[in-house]
Design a protein around this motif. Structure first.
Motif, PDB file in Angstrom:
ATOM      1  N   LYS A   1      34.498  33.209  72.719  1.00  0.00           N
ATOM      2  CA  LYS A   1      32.983  33.963  72.815  1.00  0.00           C
ATOM      3  C   LYS A   1      32.847  34.576  74.344  1.00  0.00           C
ATOM      4  CE  LYS A   1      28.226  34.318  71.541  1.00  0.00           C
ATOM      5  NZ  LYS A   1      27.135  33.578  70.885  1.00  0.00           N
ATOM      6  N   TYR A   2      32.930  33.720  75.205  1.00  0.00           N
ATOM      7  CA  TYR A   2      32.888  34.120  76.576  1.00  0.00           C
ATOM      8  C   TYR A   2      33.805  35.177  77.111  1.00  0.00           C
ATOM      9  CZ  TYR A   2      29.687  29.766  77.316  1.00  0.00           C
ATOM     10  OH  TYR A   2      28.894  28.949  77.263  1.00  0.00           O
ATOM     11  N   VAL A   3      34.972  34.942  76.586  1.00  0.00           N
ATOM     12  CA  VAL A   3      36.036  36.126  76.874  1.00  0.00           C
ATOM     13  C   VAL A   3      35.731  37.406  76.332  1.00  0.00           C
ATOM     14  CG1 VAL A   3      38.646  36.455  76.849  1.00  0.00           C
ATOM     15  CG2 VAL A   3      37.960  34.132  77.302  1.00  0.00           C
ATOM     16  N   LYS A   4      35.156  37.167  75.075  1.00  0.00           N
ATOM     17  CA  LYS A   4      34.861  38.539  74.422  1.00  0.00           C
ATOM     18  C   LYS A   4      33.738  39.173  75.017  1.00  0.00           C
ATOM     19  CE  LYS A   4      34.025  40.074  69.660  1.00  0.00           C
ATOM     20  NZ  LYS A   4      33.828  39.626  68.257  1.00  0.00           N
ATOM     21  N   ASN A   5      32.886  38.354  75.490  1.00  0.00           N
ATOM     22  CA  ASN A   5      31.697  38.945  76.185  1.00  0.00           C
ATOM     23  C   ASN A   5      31.769  39.341  77.454  1.00  0.00           C
ATOM     24  OD1 ASN A   5      29.325  39.225  73.882  1.00  0.00           O
ATOM     25  ND2 ASN A   5      30.275  36.996  73.536  1.00  0.00           N
ATOM     26  N   GLY A   6      32.834  39.064  78.144  1.00  0.00           N
ATOM     27  CA  GLY A   6      33.318  39.124  79.679  1.00  0.00           C
ATOM     28  C   GLY A   6      32.725  38.283  80.612  1.00  0.00           C
ATOM     29  N   TRP A   7      32.293  37.065  80.077  1.00  0.00           N
ATOM     30  CA  TRP A   7      31.766  36.113  80.949  1.00  0.00           C
ATOM     31  C   TRP A   7      33.033  35.156  81.472  1.00  0.00           C
ATOM     32  CZ3 TRP A   7      28.184  35.197  76.411  1.00  0.00           C
ATOM     33  CH2 TRP A   7      27.171  36.118  76.167  1.00  0.00           C
ATOM     34  N   LEU A   8      33.990  35.053  80.952  1.00  0.00           N
ATOM     35  CA  LEU A   8      35.523  34.634  81.281  1.00  0.00           C
ATOM     36  C   LEU A   8      36.572  35.472  81.190  1.00  0.00           C
ATOM     37  CD1 LEU A   8      35.252  30.860  80.028  1.00  0.00           C
ATOM     38  CD2 LEU A   8      35.244  31.559  82.493  1.00  0.00           C
ATOM     39  N   THR A   9      37.557  35.508  81.970  1.00  0.00           N
ATOM     40  CA  THR A   9      38.601  36.062  82.018  1.00  0.00           C
ATOM     41  C   THR A   9      39.814  35.263  81.861  1.00  0.00           C
ATOM     42  OG1 THR A   9      37.957  37.826  83.672  1.00  0.00           O
ATOM     43  CG2 THR A   9      40.294  37.696  83.207  1.00  0.00           C
ATOM     44  N   LYS A  10      40.652  35.638  80.642  1.00  0.00           N
ATOM     45  CA  LYS A  10      41.819  34.856  80.411  1.00  0.00           C
ATOM     46  C   LYS A  10      42.868  35.000  81.143  1.00  0.00           C
ATOM     47  CE  LYS A  10      44.420  33.134  76.327  1.00  0.00           C
ATOM     48  NZ  LYS A  10      44.522  33.383  74.750  1.00  0.00           N
ATOM     49  N   LEU A  11      43.589  34.123  81.633  1.00  0.00           N
ATOM     50  CA  LEU A  11      44.726  33.986  82.424  1.00  0.00           C
ATOM     51  C   LEU A  11      45.986  33.425  81.881  1.00  0.00           C
ATOM     52  CD1 LEU A  11      43.464  33.386  86.039  1.00  0.00           C
ATOM     53  CD2 LEU A  11      43.971  35.421  85.394  1.00  0.00           C
ATOM     54  N   GLY A  12      47.126  34.180  81.366  1.00  0.00           N
ATOM     55  CA  GLY A  12      48.033  33.349  80.411  1.00  0.00           C
ATOM     56  C   GLY A  12      47.668  32.471  79.406  1.00  0.00           C
ATOM     57  N   ASN A  13      48.382  31.690  79.004  1.00  0.00           N
ATOM     58  CA  ASN A  13      48.052  30.768  78.040  1.00  0.00           C
ATOM     59  C   ASN A  13      47.186  29.619  78.360  1.00  0.00           C
ATOM     60  OD1 ASN A  13      48.290  29.742  75.252  1.00  0.00           O
ATOM     61  ND2 ASN A  13      50.147  28.919  75.698  1.00  0.00           N
ATOM     62  N   GLY A  14      46.109  29.716  78.086  1.00  0.00           N
ATOM     63  CA  GLY A  14      45.387  28.368  78.155  1.00  0.00           C
ATOM     64  C   GLY A  14      44.638  28.314  79.337  1.00  0.00           C
ATOM     65  N   ALA A  15      44.199  29.423  80.262  1.00  0.00           N
ATOM     66  CA  ALA A  15      43.803  29.001  81.728  1.00  0.00           C
ATOM     67  C   ALA A  15      42.918  30.367  81.755  1.00  0.00           C
ATOM     68  CB  ALA A  15      44.931  29.315  82.682  1.00  0.00           C
TER      69      ALA A  15
ATOM     70  N   SER B   1      56.880  18.508  85.122  1.00  0.00           N
ATOM     71  CA  SER B   1      57.070  19.732  84.918  1.00  0.00           C
ATOM     72  C   SER B   1      55.568  20.631  85.142  1.00  0.00           C
ATOM     73  CB  SER B   1      57.637  20.277  83.571  1.00  0.00           C
ATOM     74  OG  SER B   1      59.054  19.671  83.344  1.00  0.00           O
ATOM     75  N   PRO B   2      55.701  21.892  85.693  1.00  0.00           N
ATOM     76  CA  PRO B   2      54.045  22.372  85.698  1.00  0.00           C
ATOM     77  C   PRO B   2      53.812  22.880  84.480  1.00  0.00           C
ATOM     78  CG  PRO B   2      55.790  23.752  86.825  1.00  0.00           C
ATOM     79  CD  PRO B   2      56.363  22.503  86.338  1.00  0.00           C
ATOM     80  N   PRO B   3      52.444  23.092  84.001  1.00  0.00           N
ATOM     81  CA  PRO B   3      52.030  23.773  82.867  1.00  0.00           C
ATOM     82  C   PRO B   3      52.554  25.167  82.981  1.00  0.00           C
ATOM     83  CG  PRO B   3      50.126  23.555  84.302  1.00  0.00           C
ATOM     84  CD  PRO B   3      51.576  22.715  85.098  1.00  0.00           C
ATOM     85  N   ALA B   4      52.437  25.781  81.860  1.00  0.00           N
ATOM     86  CA  ALA B   4      53.026  27.085  81.543  1.00  0.00           C
ATOM     87  C   ALA B   4      52.024  28.234  82.367  1.00  0.00           C
ATOM     88  CB  ALA B   4      53.063  27.308  80.093  1.00  0.00           C
ATOM     89  N   TRP B   5      50.707  27.796  82.226  1.00  0.00           N
ATOM     90  CA  TRP B   5      49.789  29.066  82.711  1.00  0.00           C
ATOM     91  C   TRP B   5      49.685  29.087  83.968  1.00  0.00           C
ATOM     92  CZ3 TRP B   5      46.624  27.388  86.651  1.00  0.00           C
ATOM     93  CH2 TRP B   5      46.586  25.929  86.682  1.00  0.00           C
ATOM     94  N   ILE B   6      50.343  28.183  85.005  1.00  0.00           N
ATOM     95  CA  ILE B   6      50.391  28.571  86.065  1.00  0.00           C
ATOM     96  C   ILE B   6      51.397  29.724  86.685  1.00  0.00           C
ATOM     97  CG2 ILE B   6      51.879  26.718  87.197  1.00  0.00           C
ATOM     98  CD1 ILE B   6      49.817  26.458  89.675  1.00  0.00           C
ATOM     99  N   ARG B   7      52.695  29.356  85.946  1.00  0.00           N
ATOM    100  CA  ARG B   7      53.817  30.349  85.867  1.00  0.00           C
ATOM    101  C   ARG B   7      53.545  31.841  85.577  1.00  0.00           C
ATOM    102  NH1 ARG B   7      58.296  28.016  87.849  1.00  0.00           N
ATOM    103  NH2 ARG B   7      58.743  25.704  87.311  1.00  0.00           N
ATOM    104  N   GLN B   8      52.424  31.893  84.521  1.00  0.00           N
ATOM    105  CA  GLN B   8      51.997  33.142  84.006  1.00  0.00           C
ATOM    106  C   GLN B   8      50.925  34.023  84.843  1.00  0.00           C
ATOM    107  OE1 GLN B   8      50.719  31.776  79.884  1.00  0.00           O
ATOM    108  NE2 GLN B   8      52.757  31.247  79.235  1.00  0.00           N
ATOM    109  N   ILE B   9      50.591  33.353  85.952  1.00  0.00           N
ATOM    110  CA  ILE B   9      49.646  34.248  86.731  1.00  0.00           C
ATOM    111  C   ILE B   9      50.494  35.161  87.606  1.00  0.00           C
ATOM    112  CG2 ILE B   9      48.035  34.221  88.502  1.00  0.00           C
ATOM    113  CD1 ILE B   9      47.444  31.453  87.968  1.00  0.00           C
TER     114      ILE B   9
END
Length: 253
Positions: free
Chosen positions: A39-53, A110-118
């Motif tokens: 909901k926060y992402v949908k309303n623009g209160w958070l921005t999604k970065l990659g998978n799970g960040a 191994s690093p989480p996927a999200w940091i490589r997806q930035i």
């Protein structure tokens, strides 16, 4: 928005500084469900970065915010090391802070996927050399009073030496960095070297220490084992009998 939900969002902004990447696990640990985050992402209160960040909207994302998210919020044992640590500490003064092509991080997992997806940032991860927590320190950031874990210059130069080779960093590049390491701690160096398992790292370090003959050089332990057998560090170089490595001819081995 109800008062309760508004307070929940305000609380989130108090917990999460601008510019810091927060993984899904951190939100869950702080009582924010996946439905609420959606909901926060949908309303623009958070921005999604990659998978799970996620990050606060309109934030300027720099490498420190991603590293803080990895270390402080995700609780993962990665640290800034090698060239990036030396750069941040002022030992690679001809490079802008964070001006390397990629930020170097060290950790056994191994690093989480999200940091490589930035997409706007580039990170390179290394697992070796291994020193545990030896030679790590805290470094202030520009984000609140938060600090990141980084290698001390003593550890960072050993991490950098591990990368020397035809497919890595050049001998001459490391020599330029090493020339500026005039104030290292021999106590920290000895502890690291005695716990180092890499023949290449130990031999290169001892060669450079002798070559530049810093004030701390004479305090390096004589009990450091460098192993047996020759190591070719550079092609068409001169062979150094003491440290059993090839070095560029201009270093007069």
């Amino acid at each position: 928005m109800s008062l309760e939900k508004e307070l929940k969002l305000k609380q989130l902004y108090q917990l999460l500084p601008e510019g810091v990447v927060a993984p899904s696990s951190w939100f869950t640990a702080n009582g924010y469900s996946s439905q609420l985050i959606y909901k926060y992402v949908k309303n623009g209160w958070l921005t999604k970065l990659g998978n799970g960040a996620y990050i606060r909207p309109a934030s300027i994302l720099e490498w420190q915010g991603a590293v803080l998210g990895l270390q402080k919020l995700a609780g993962l044992p990665f640290h800034l090391g090698g060239l990036s640590a030396l750069n941040l500490l002022g030992y690679a003064h001809y490079l802008p802070i964070g001006g390397e092509k990629s930020i170097t991080l060290y950790g056994e997992k191994s690093p989480p996927a999200w940091i490589r997806q930035i997409e706007s940032l580039s990170f390179t991860f290394y697992k070796k050399p291994l020193f545990g927590d030896l030679g790590l320190k805290k470094q202030d950031t520009s984000i609140r009073d938060w600090q990141i874990n980084i290698s001390s210059p003593e550890r960072a130069i050993l991490e950098l030496l591990y990368q020397v080779g035809d497919k890595g960093i050049s001998f001459k590049f490391v020599a330029e960095i090493f020339e500026g390491l005039t104030t290292l701690s021999p106590r920290v160096l000895n502890e690291l070297l005695l716990n180092c398992s890499s023949r290449k790292v130990k031999r290169l370090f001892l060669f450079f220490a002798d070559y530049y003959n810093f004030p701390w050089t004479g305090h390096i332990s004589k009990d450091i084992e460098i192993g047996s057998g020759k190591l070719q560090i550079v092609k068409d170089g001169n062979y150094h009998k003491t440290y059993m490595i090839t070095v560029p001819k201009e270093f007069n081995a």
